[in-house]
Design an enzyme around this catalytic site. Structure first.
Site, PDB file in Angstrom:
ATOM      1  N   LYS A 110     -32.737   5.324 -56.129  1.00 14.09           N
ATOM      2  CA  LYS A 110     -33.217   5.804 -54.829  1.00 14.09           C
ATOM      3  C   LYS A 110     -32.367   7.001 -54.410  1.00 14.09           C
ATOM      4  CE  LYS A 110     -34.147   3.673 -50.275  1.00 14.09           C
ATOM      5  NZ  LYS A 110     -34.033   2.390 -49.524  1.00 14.09           N
TER       6      LYS A 110
ATOM      7  N   SER B 267     -38.447   0.794 -47.566  1.00 13.96           N
ATOM      8  CA  SER B 267     -38.241   2.205 -47.793  1.00 13.96           C
ATOM      9  C   SER B 267     -38.017   2.583 -49.255  1.00 13.96           C
ATOM     10  CB  SER B 267     -37.039   2.664 -46.966  1.00 13.96           C
ATOM     11  OG  SER B 267     -35.849   2.078 -47.450  1.00 13.96           O
TER      12      SER B 267
ATOM     13  N   SER C  45     -36.243  -3.479 -47.242  1.00 14.66           N
ATOM     14  CA  SER C  45     -36.589  -2.258 -47.986  1.00 14.66           C
ATOM     15  C   SER C  45     -36.530  -2.369 -49.504  1.00 14.66           C
ATOM     16  CB  SER C  45     -35.688  -1.109 -47.550  1.00 14.66           C
ATOM     17  OG  SER C  45     -36.143  -0.563 -46.337  1.00 14.66           O
TER      18      SER C  45
END
Lengths: 95, 500
Positions: free
Chosen positions: B83, B158, B182
């Site tokens: 990420k 997310s 997330s």
């Protein structure tokens, strides 16, 4: 809709985050719906409950006060929008 | 040449063994993953940036070790994605935000260093909701990511880019972060395994902060064994993170049973009442999952989390409060974007922040600033912290009755792009079943549990603090018995648009 006692323009000043008039109105409407949920918390009796700021069984994390390697000044300044003589440079903060 | 991954479920452990047996080279696997990531970027937009030179150079180094007969790390030669909020020295780290669009990390996150030390090959940085605030990956400042099981739908957020690329089977392993769900919600949406470890289990050093008492990094993987391998690699005390905890890391991957005899699994009465009011097909899917756990030998017991219903309200005071404090550093002075203030430093701060942050980040900064402001601090922030204590105590009581909890990960399958983007509250409600565990700081994972209208759904398994092993063991037995993800091929693989 819940009545949110928030002066959004005052909060935006505190946050150093100016909002457009459109943003301020839109956010206020959205907060109002969220505060319907948040109002539920007021119904709970928490007078005898301690606050949890963090969940792990740690208190102070101490270490020996000794110098360890850290970022070189040039490396730390590589992302600076502006720098001079090894320092970050910003518009003047004192007149 | 299209991907060799297209029809099977490639796992990190299978790739590692193929490299060890010299059936395939790390370079060849890395090339295939990079090629696949590139060809799926059009339909999925999972990556903000690919790192081909860095990846291939490291893959060749692994192949050199193999040829020399040197010892190999747990993840040697396995392509992974991270990420874009994990710092990787010398590379851009945007956090999905315009304000960090041109930021290059001066150092690497501890978890990234640990992955690379174990031989993993980082092929790219994945898309995410800006500053990890969102549940659909639509809050990225750059572009939304799409779901590999239906490209008209969101991958969750997310950590949406990480979930999408693992769900598409481009890479078997990615790193995500979880503050209120997330990792788990996108794992559920993209039909993969997603693990949020105990708060303090994994170092946060080099991970861009959102809410520091909640943020935790974790694996998003093709199967449970990969998740166990990765957690073993990234877990542990780090002197650079004073909130990481010095608790021994067990060999998770060698403790994965195939049955559940003697395991007591808690079913949360309040969550079942809530899920029963929604989509009947989803409720039936979860009922079947509990039956499958029972069939594997587990004993189901009813447990209660009476304060979990207050989780959302509690979270949306605490997380924005911490966010408003953490994001005060983005002011254009030292790094990141600066918008000129015509010689006035305050105008520079204001203009930088107004131009640099997107809607959701602004909303949360305002909300958090409000919750912390004089006159409201006790009524909102402190009260939320007290309710956090009640939520945590509920879990302590529940775990006196059971070893792990099984519950829904989500209240719906993946939704269409745009369906909730104008309604923040509807988006926040996506994390209804994942937020309580985050507030309690306990570990939880999502594992593929089947399909509703051909869309994937995850089952959540929750354990007491530092008992990740227990939760991985239950997930592994369930996965081996059900094989929900392995049974199907992601839709993006059969769509014609992709270049071959």
């Amino acid at each position: 809709m819940a009545d949110v006692p928030m002066d959004i323009n005052q909060v935006s000043l505190l946050a150093r985050l100016p909002l457009t008039e459109e943003e301020a109105q839109r956010f206020a409407g959205q907060f109002s719906r969220l505060f319907e949920f948040i109002a539920d918390l007021q119904r709970l009796d928490v007078s005898a409950v301690h606050a949890t700021a963090q969940v792990i069984p740690l208190h102070n994390a101490f270490r020996e006060d000794e110098i360890r390697p850290s970022l070189d000044r040039e490396v730390a300044l590589e992302n600076a929008p502006d720098s001079e003589g090894g320092y970050f440079k910003t518009p003047r903060i004192l007149d | 040449m299209s991907s060799i991954h297209a029809t099977s479920l490639p796992t990190g452990h299978a790739l590692r063994e193929a490299i060890r047996r010299r059936e395939r080279s790390a370079e060849e696997i890395t090339r295939a993953a990079l090629h696949d990531a590139e060809s799926l970027q059009g339909p999925l937009h999972a990556y903000i940036r690919l790192l081909p030179e860095r990846a291939l150079e490291r893959a060749r180094r692994i192949d050199g070790l193999v040829r020399a007969g040197e010892p190999l790390g747990t993840l040697a030669g396995v392509p992974v994605a991270v990420k874009d909020l994990f710092c990787l020295q010398g590379e851009f780290t945007t956090c999905g935000s315009r304000i960090l669009e041109n930021f290059r990390s001066p150092y690497s996150a501890t978890v990234v260093e640990k992955l690379e030390a174990a031989g993993a090959i980082i092929i790219g940085k994945t898309n995410m909701d800006e500053f990890a605030m969102g549940s659909s990956c639509e809050n990225s400042a750059f572009f939304p990511t799409r779901n590999p099981w239906d490209t008209t739908r969101v991958p969750g957020g997310s950590s949406g880019g990480s979930a999408s690329t693992v769900g598409a089977r481009t890479v078997p392993i990615a790193l995500g972060t979880d503050t209120g769900g997330s990792i788990r919600e996108p794992a559920s949406f993209c039909n993969i395994v997603g693990v949020k470890p105990t708060y303090g289990r994994v170092s946060r050093y080099g991970m861009i902060a959102f809410a520091s008492s909640l943020d935790q990094a974790g694996p998003m993987t093709a199967d449970v064994r990969d998740a166990a391998d990765v957690l073993e690699v990234i877990a542990g005390y780090d002197p650079m993170d004073s909130t990481s905890v010095d608790v021994a890391v067990p060999p998770y991957a060698s403790e994965l049973p195939d049955d559940l005899h003697g395991v007591r699994i808690g079913i949360v009465a309040e969550f079942e009442a809530s899920i029963a009011q929604g989509d009947a097909a989803l409720a039936a899917l979860y009922k079947q999952a509990y039956k499958d756990l029972e069939r594997l030998g587990a004993q189901l017991v009813e447990v209660h989390l009476p304060h979990a219903q207050y989780g959302l309200a509690t979270y949306y005071l605490i997380a924005p409060a911490e966010c408003s404090s953490n994001l005060a550093r983005y002011d254009g002075a030292r790094y990141g974007r600066r918008v000129d203030g015509d010689g006035d430093v305050y105008a520079m701060f204001d203009r930088t922040r107004a131009a640099g942050f997107g809607d959701e980040v602004k909303r949360r900064i305002i909300l958090g600033t409000y919750a912390l402001s004089t006159g409201y601090y006790d009524a909102y922030y402190v009260r939320a912290q007290k309710v956090r204590t009640l939520i945590k105590s509920d879990f302590d009581s529940a775990f006196a009755e059971c070893d792990v909890i099984a519950c829904p990960a989500v209240s719906c399958p993946p939704f269409e792009l745009g369906a909730k983007s104008q309604d923040p509250l509807a988006m926040y409600l996506m994390d209804y079943f994942t937020i309580p565990m985050s507030l309690a700081g306990i570990p939880a994972l999502s594992i593929p549990a089947g399909y509703v209208s051909d869309l994937p759904v995850g089952l959540q398994i929750v354990a007491p603090a530092f008992h990740e092993g227990r939760m991985l063991a239950v997930a592994h037995a369930y996965e081996q018995a059900t094989q929900h993800a392995a049974a199907r091929i992601p839709a993006v693989r059969s769509e014609g648009a992709r270049a071959s």
